[in-house]
Design a protein around this motif. Structure first.
Motif, PDB file in Angstrom:
ATOM      1  N   MET A   1       0.827  -1.199   0.000  1.00 50.20           N
ATOM      2  CA  MET A   1       0.000   0.000   0.000  1.00 50.20           C
ATOM      3  C   MET A   1       0.865   1.255   0.000  1.00 50.20           C
ATOM      4  O   MET A   1       0.559   2.243  -0.675  1.00 50.20           O
ATOM      5  N   LYS A   2       1.971   1.219   0.735  1.00 52.89           N
ATOM      6  CA  LYS A   2       2.890   2.362   0.747  1.00 52.89           C
ATOM      7  C   LYS A   2       3.524   2.563  -0.629  1.00 52.89           C
ATOM      8  O   LYS A   2       3.732   3.696  -1.070  1.00 52.89           O
ATOM      9  N   GLU A   3       3.851   1.461  -1.303  1.00 51.03           N
ATOM     10  CA  GLU A   3       4.444   1.563  -2.629  1.00 51.03           C
ATOM     11  C   GLU A   3       3.443   2.085  -3.660  1.00 51.03           C
ATOM     12  O   GLU A   3       3.793   2.844  -4.556  1.00 51.03           O
ATOM     13  N   VAL A   4       2.180   1.673  -3.531  1.00 52.00           N
ATOM     14  CA  VAL A   4       1.137   2.170  -4.438  1.00 52.00           C
ATOM     15  C   VAL A   4       0.997   3.681  -4.268  1.00 52.00           C
ATOM     16  O   VAL A   4       0.820   4.429  -5.227  1.00 52.00           O
ATOM     17  N   GLY A   5       1.098   4.153  -3.020  1.00 51.35           N
ATOM     18  CA  GLY A   5       1.047   5.583  -2.745  1.00 51.35           C
ATOM     19  C   GLY A   5      -0.353   6.094  -2.482  1.00 51.35           C
ATOM     20  O   GLY A   5      -1.347   5.398  -2.699  1.00 51.35           O
ATOM     21  N   CYS A   6      -0.413   7.321  -2.020  1.00 53.41           N
ATOM     22  CA  CYS A   6      -1.678   7.907  -1.582  1.00 53.41           C
ATOM     23  C   CYS A   6      -2.017   9.181  -2.341  1.00 53.41           C
ATOM     24  O   CYS A   6      -2.844   9.974  -1.886  1.00 53.41           O
ATOM     25  N   LYS A   7      -1.363   9.415  -3.463  1.00 50.88           N
ATOM     26  CA  LYS A   7      -1.610  10.646  -4.219  1.00 50.88           C
ATOM     27  C   LYS A   7      -3.014  10.680  -4.810  1.00 50.88           C
ATOM     28  O   LYS A   7      -3.585  11.734  -5.035  1.00 50.88           O
ATOM     29  N   LYS A   8      -3.561   9.506  -5.088  1.00 47.45           N
ATOM     30  CA  LYS A   8      -4.920   9.432  -5.620  1.00 47.45           C
ATOM     31  C   LYS A   8      -5.644   8.247  -4.996  1.00 47.45           C
ATOM     32  O   LYS A   8      -5.018   7.341  -4.438  1.00 47.45           O
ATOM     33  N   SER A   9      -6.962   8.252  -5.108  1.00 48.09           N
ATOM     34  CA  SER A   9      -7.749   7.141  -4.555  1.00 48.09           C
ATOM     35  C   SER A   9      -7.347   5.833  -5.226  1.00 48.09           C
ATOM     36  O   SER A   9      -7.093   5.795  -6.440  1.00 48.09           O
ATOM     37  N   ALA A  10      -7.282   4.773  -4.436  1.00 49.65           N
ATOM     38  CA  ALA A  10      -6.855   3.480  -4.990  1.00 49.65           C
ATOM     39  C   ALA A  10      -7.447   2.358  -4.158  1.00 49.65           C
ATOM     40  O   ALA A  10      -7.771   2.522  -2.983  1.00 49.65           O
ATOM     41  N   ILE A  11      -7.582   1.208  -4.792  1.00 49.83           N
ATOM     42  CA  ILE A  11      -8.009  -0.024  -4.130  1.00 49.83           C
ATOM     43  C   ILE A  11      -7.123  -1.146  -4.652  1.00 49.83           C
ATOM     44  O   ILE A  11      -6.943  -1.283  -5.868  1.00 49.83           O
TER      45      ILE A  11
ATOM     46  N   VAL B   1      -7.283   3.648  -0.395  1.00 49.98           N
ATOM     47  CA  VAL B   1      -7.269   5.041   0.034  1.00 49.98           C
ATOM     48  C   VAL B   1      -8.363   5.762  -0.711  1.00 49.98           C
ATOM     49  O   VAL B   1      -8.579   5.520  -1.935  1.00 49.98           O
ATOM     50  N   TYR B   2      -9.100   6.642  -0.025  1.00 52.52           N
ATOM     51  CA  TYR B   2     -10.097   7.494  -0.674  1.00 52.52           C
ATOM     52  C   TYR B   2      -9.711   8.953  -0.436  1.00 52.52           C
ATOM     53  O   TYR B   2      -9.611   9.413   0.704  1.00 52.52           O
ATOM     54  N   ASN B   3      -9.471   9.668  -1.550  1.00 58.04           N
ATOM     55  CA  ASN B   3      -9.073  11.068  -1.481  1.00 58.04           C
ATOM     56  C   ASN B   3     -10.171  12.020  -1.917  1.00 58.04           C
ATOM     57  O   ASN B   3      -9.999  13.238  -1.884  1.00 58.04           O
ATOM     58  N   GLY B   4     -11.302  11.455  -2.403  1.00 51.82           N
ATOM     59  CA  GLY B   4     -12.429  12.296  -2.758  1.00 51.82           C
ATOM     60  C   GLY B   4     -12.559  12.622  -4.226  1.00 51.82           C
ATOM     61  O   GLY B   4     -13.574  13.176  -4.662  1.00 51.82           O
ATOM     62  N   GLU B   5     -11.517  12.270  -5.033  1.00 50.33           N
ATOM     63  CA  GLU B   5     -11.625  12.629  -6.450  1.00 50.33           C
ATOM     64  C   GLU B   5     -12.520  11.653  -7.199  1.00 50.33           C
ATOM     65  O   GLU B   5     -12.800  10.570  -6.748  1.00 50.33           O
TER      66      GLU B   5
ATOM     67  N   THR C   1     -12.992  17.558   2.144  1.00 49.21           N
ATOM     68  CA  THR C   1     -11.738  18.292   1.942  1.00 49.21           C
ATOM     69  C   THR C   1     -10.742  17.424   1.190  1.00 49.21           C
ATOM     70  O   THR C   1     -10.342  16.349   1.673  1.00 49.21           O
ATOM     71  N   LEU C   2     -10.326  17.863   0.011  1.00 52.47           N
ATOM     72  CA  LEU C   2      -9.378  17.128  -0.824  1.00 52.47           C
ATOM     73  C   LEU C   2      -7.959  17.302  -0.283  1.00 52.47           C
ATOM     74  O   LEU C   2      -7.704  18.201   0.529  1.00 52.47           O
TER      75      LEU C   2
END
Length: 488
Positions: free
Chosen positions: A127-137, A484-488, A289-290
């Protein structure tokens, strides 16, 4: 005049005959042949209906000989029969489904716990390697299972790297997945999780029979030998992926290569109904909040409920259980307002997160959670190389000599993973969650010119800013999905 008279008489007799054919008498009985008083009998497809009398008998008119009758009575299943004189309609009581207790359990050995901890640690690293810049599953479990199955074909440094990354030998992993897959996927009601594996092999190359047998025996892998020079493998791979992910991932690959030894796949699919569903009438648009500080309006689900909650250094954690005797649950990790999702996850490996989550208590929680959908198409070659298995993707250094019968290959033939990827999707709504992932490896042959064969504390848990989430199985502690959910 006589002709007219004969015609009228014939017409009257004919009508009488028709009328006689349209009246049907019968009885409504239960399975013990007791009369059912007051059952409704109707002609299927019409508005004609009568109620059985005190003897359970009925008389009804039908429009044609081949009509069907349906009987209904409270407490019984409907029964439909062909309409005929003297018919007996037998009503049966519904078969009661005896469900197992909600919390199933499994006896885990020390080796099992070690392997689960290794896989879950792998999940946090991935999960850390995938990153948190955008929403991902993602489903790290799907990747780990596919690599475990593939490790049966590895040797030398490639095998050593895979063992280090996965924390166990192929033999240990084989025994673990053979035992755990049936447990994780055995759910009779409420929610379900499925896992499937497949090997699509190239007829032009000689596969190792032992490798195929180990995949089939320990991972229940479907093995299919095909002509990779045709379009059939592409359709077969994508059709398999679509079927095993409940249609959520209809396509995993755009083309196949004639030089591929095989395509190995793992697919996981989760369909969970919340144990405590959100009331759709309470879902309202609200500001989210994004990551950059801007706001966006999203549909926000709401409920007030006593739930398991924990507070860690930089975040709050909340467990939302799913229905069913297999104990699936979503754990939402909400960073503090002055902390990002990325920073929060950096502070955790599996051991530290598990320690923080062990402090959970029951609290009266005001929950706000967005309704959302996420699709992720995640390349894995570079990611897995960074995580510790670079040689598997290196044409010169990879060693998968136990995967094919190398004695029957061209002398300079080499095998390596040319492409590894995962596609995943999650849908979170008021009634529950659907999630699916499919992971693919393309093993390519190189070097050969041509192929050879109480009272609870009140807390607010308002996910109105980026958060992470984990779908896990309670009895084993196994992480099935992370995102991760970032709202986009």
């Amino acid at each position: 005049m006589k002709k007219i008279l004969f015609f009228c008489i014939a017409l009257i007799l004919g009508c009488a005959t028709v009328v006689a054919q349209t009246v049907v008498k019968g009885k409504v009985l239960d399975e013990d042949r007791n009369v059912v008083i007051g059952a409704t009998v109707e002609v299927v497809g019409t508005k004609t209906a009568v109620i059985s009398n005190i003897d359970g008998e009925f008389t009804i008119e039908i429009p044609k000989k081949k009509s069907k009758l349906r009987a209904r009575y409270v407490g019984f299943d409907d029964a439909t029969v062909d309409a005929k004189q003297g018919v007996e309609i037998i009503l049966k009581e519904p078969v009661a489904v005896v469900t197992r207790k909600e919390r199933r359990d499994i006896s885990l050995s020390d080796a099992d716990r070690k392997t689960i901890a290794s896989i879950n640690d792998f999940s946090f690293k991935m999960m850390k390697e995938v990153g948190c810049k955008k929403s991902a599953i993602v489903s790290p479990l799907s990747v780990a299972c596919l690599l475990a199955m593939t490790s049966n074909g590895a040797a030398g440094k490639t095998l050593s790297e895979m063992q280090t990354l996965l924390g166990s030998s192929p033999a240990e992993l084989n025994a673990f997945y053979k035992r755990l897959i049936p447990f994780l996927t055995d759910s009779q009601w409420g929610s379900s999780f499925s896992m499937a594996n497949a090997l699509f092999t190239n007829k032009s190359f000689p596969m190792s029979s032992q490798f195929v047998a180990e995949a089939s025996d320990n991972y229940q892998a479907m093995a299919r030998s095909m002509n990779f020079g045709s379009s059939s493998p592409l359709k077969a791979i994508n059709d398999w992926c679509k079927e095993k992910t409940g249609g959520m991932i209809p396509k995993i690959i755009d083309k196949t290569s004639p030089s591929a030894l095989m395509y190995a796949l793992n697919a996981v699919y989760f369909d969970g109904k919340w144990k405590h569903e959100f009331d759709p009438s309470k879902t309202k648009d609200e500001k989210f909040t994004l990551p950059g500080g801007k706001e966006k309006t999203v549909p926000m689900m709401r409920q007030q409920r006593v739930l398991r909650y924990a507070k860690a250094k930089n975040c709050a954690m909340l467990m939302l259980p799913y229905q069913g005797e297999t104990s699936y649950e979503m754990i939402v990790l909400l960073p503090d307002k002055d902390c990002s999702v990325e920073k929060m996850l950096e502070d955790f490996d599996y051991a530290s997160w598990n320690e923080a989550w062990s402090t959970k208590t029951l609290c009266d929680v005001s929950v706000k959670l967005p309704r959302f959908e996420i699709d992720t198409d995640q390349p894995l070659n570079a990611l897995m190389s960074r995580m510790g298995i670079p040689s598997a993707f290196d044409e010169q250094r990879a060693d998968f000599s136990r995967m094919a019968d190398m004695k029957k290959m061209a002398p300079d033939s080499r095998l390596h993973i040319s492409n590894m990827k995962q596609m995943a999707r999650i849908e979170v709504e008021e009634t529950g969650t659907k999630a699916a992932a499919a992971t693919l490896e393309e093993i390519v042959v190189t070097g050969a010119a041509h192929p050879v064969v109480p009272r609870f504390k009140k807390v607010d848990f308002h996910a109105t800013r980026p958060f992470a989430y984990i779908i896990t199985e309670h009895a084993t502690g196994m992480i099935l999905f992370m995102g991760v959910y970032n709202g986009e």
